[in-house]
Design an enzyme around this catalytic site. Structure first.
Site, short mmCIF file in Angstrom:
data_model
loop_
_atom_site.label_atom_id
_atom_site.label_comp_id
_atom_site.label_asym_id
_atom_site.label_seq_id
_atom_site.Cartn_x
_atom_site.Cartn_y
_atom_site.Cartn_z
N PRO A 88 -30.73 50.83 64.11
CA PRO A 88 -30.89 50.38 62.73
C PRO A 88 -29.85 50.98 61.80
CG PRO A 88 -32.45 52.13 63.21
CD PRO A 88 -31.77 51.80 64.51
N GLY A 107 -30.95 44.78 63.07
CA GLY A 107 -30.90 43.62 62.20
C GLY A 107 -32.18 43.39 61.45
N CYS A 156 -10.28 41.28 38.46
CA CYS A 156 -9.62 40.03 38.13
C CYS A 156 -9.85 39.01 39.24
CB CYS A 156 -8.11 40.27 37.91
SG CYS A 156 -7.25 38.83 37.28
#
Length: 413
Positions: free
Chosen positions: A260, A218, A328
């Site tokens: 990691p 993290g 869209c």
């Protein structure tokens, strides 16, 4: 990677295209390895961030293992040449049959659910070593969607259920070889992370056969100038020292693991797109590009910031643009960004997209996923072809043309 190189990639391979710098991946790997001083550390790359085989092989050559969260990732790791013993499999909410398949493949099993742990004990007993993922109930930082160590998270077994874990372990004589925690992405406070480490040390005293402890990851990287980042060297030195002290108290040396993902690959990646339209409304000037949230969902999903540069005119006069995609939906890469004056056909670089860019891409609006390019020693290599319409319809079955026998299902059955 400089603008000139990126422009040549865009010209040669077309856009949209993901570009990864191998040298940056290697330098990030070495930086993290060296952060722990004399303490040896084993890095298991969290391959959910980016799983192209060339990236996996690069990290394997550096000595990394893998963190896999699905059986498909396990197979990709094995395909890339990793030994089963180098792969940690950490599923969440999967069918037990998937765990059984992982056991058969010989990878390291990491369990984060009491009921699954008990089922594992009933099936395998002491025959298969296992790691336990604990939830330390710590908010280490970052967006709510990527903080996974707090009390309301679905991940991990609560640290407060340690006694229940022990009862299961003792009853089924489970061989617990590792303890694991992961607080989530974007750690901003070294001391908060160390609190989680202390909880893991305390839990470890109840398991005498441990071989390793996995502290997750993290680690935050910079997305813009002046951005706060995880103090890697500070954490490395503090964890390295505390881990040595713990091992002395534990009575023998254990392996120190981290997993990691974003830290290793995020800054290596650039998404190159082209300007389709320049549209001025009553309040905003939009740059509409040939990409969208189908290629990079992080700005919409996490409100993530990614720096954007016009590499076709890098030194031009800056104007405020909102860069939007062709999907869209509200589909914005960045609002009111100062970008060098752009025109139709210019190439834009969206930075820090190596992690969770391509791996979270999709075919929404029946759009094609982009190509991937790898830069090694200054040379650019195509490592994934751009999708085609055939890729979208490959597994589709047209019933009007199907000769496959159908099984009728009636409402009263």
């Amino acid at each position: 990677m400089n603008s000139k190189l990126l422009e040549s990639v865009a010209s040669k391979f077309g856009t949209p295209v993901y570009v990864y710098d191998e040298a940056k991946i290697i330098s990030q790997y070495n930086r993290l390895k060296n952060a722990f001083g004399s303490q040896e550390v084993k890095l298991h790359y969290a391959m959910k961030a980016l799983s192209n085989i060339n990236v996996l092989k690069t990290l394997k050559n550096q000595g990394a293992g893998l963190d896999a969260v699905s059986i498909e990732e396990v197979h990709l790791g094995l395909r890339a040449g990793f030994e089963a013993s180098e792969i940690m499999y950490t599923p969440n909410g999967v069918a037990f049959s998937e765990i059984e398949e992982a056991v058969a493949l010989g990878v390291i099993i990491n369990i984060d659910n009491l009921s699954v742990l008990e089922h594992f004990g009933m099936v395998f007993g002491s025959l298969v070593p296992v790691c336990i993922r604990l939830n330390p109930h710590i908010m280490a930082g970052g967006h709510a969607n990527i903080s996974v160590g707090h009390i309301d998270s679905k991940f991990g077994i609560s640290i407060h259920q340690l006694r229940h874990i022990q009862r299961i372990v003792d009853h089924y004589k489970l061989h617990i070889v590792g303890l694991h925690m992961h607080t989530g992405s974007d750690i901003v406070d070294a001391d908060v992370f160390l609190q989680g480490a202390d909880l893991l040390y305390e839990a470890a005293t109840h398991f005498p056969e441990l071989e390793f402890m996995d502290f997750g990851s993290g680690f935050k990287v910079a997305y813009k100038e002046g951005d706060f980042v995880t103090p890697i060297e500070e954490i490395g030195l503090k964890i390295g020292e505390s881990f040595k002290n713990f091992c002395k108290e534990y009575g023998r040396e254990l392996e120190l693991w981290f997993e990691p993902g974003k830290f290793l690959v995020s800054e290596s990646g650039v998404l190159l797109v082209s300007v389709n339209v320049v549209k001025q409304t009553t309040s905003t000037v939009f740059l509409g590009v040939n990409s969208g949230q189908n290629h990079l969902i992080r700005p919409m999903f996490y409100n993530a910031y990614h720096r954007i540069e016009n590499i076709s005119n890098p030194k031009g006069h800056k104007k405020l643009y909102s860069v939007v995609g062709y999907i869209c939906e509200t589909d914005t890469f960045g609002y009111d960004r100062p970008i060098s004056e752009a025109k139709v056909g210019d190439s834009l670089a969206i930075y820090n997209t190596g992690a969770y860019g391509f791996s979270m891409s999709n075919q929404y609006n029946s759009r094609l996923r982009p190509a991937e390019v790898y830069v090694r020693d200054g040379n650019a290599f195509l490592i994934r072809e751009r999708e085609s319409l055939e890729d979208i319809i490959r597994n589709e079955i047209d019933l009007s043309k199907s000769t496959t026998a159908a099984t009728q299902i009636h409402e009263d059955e």
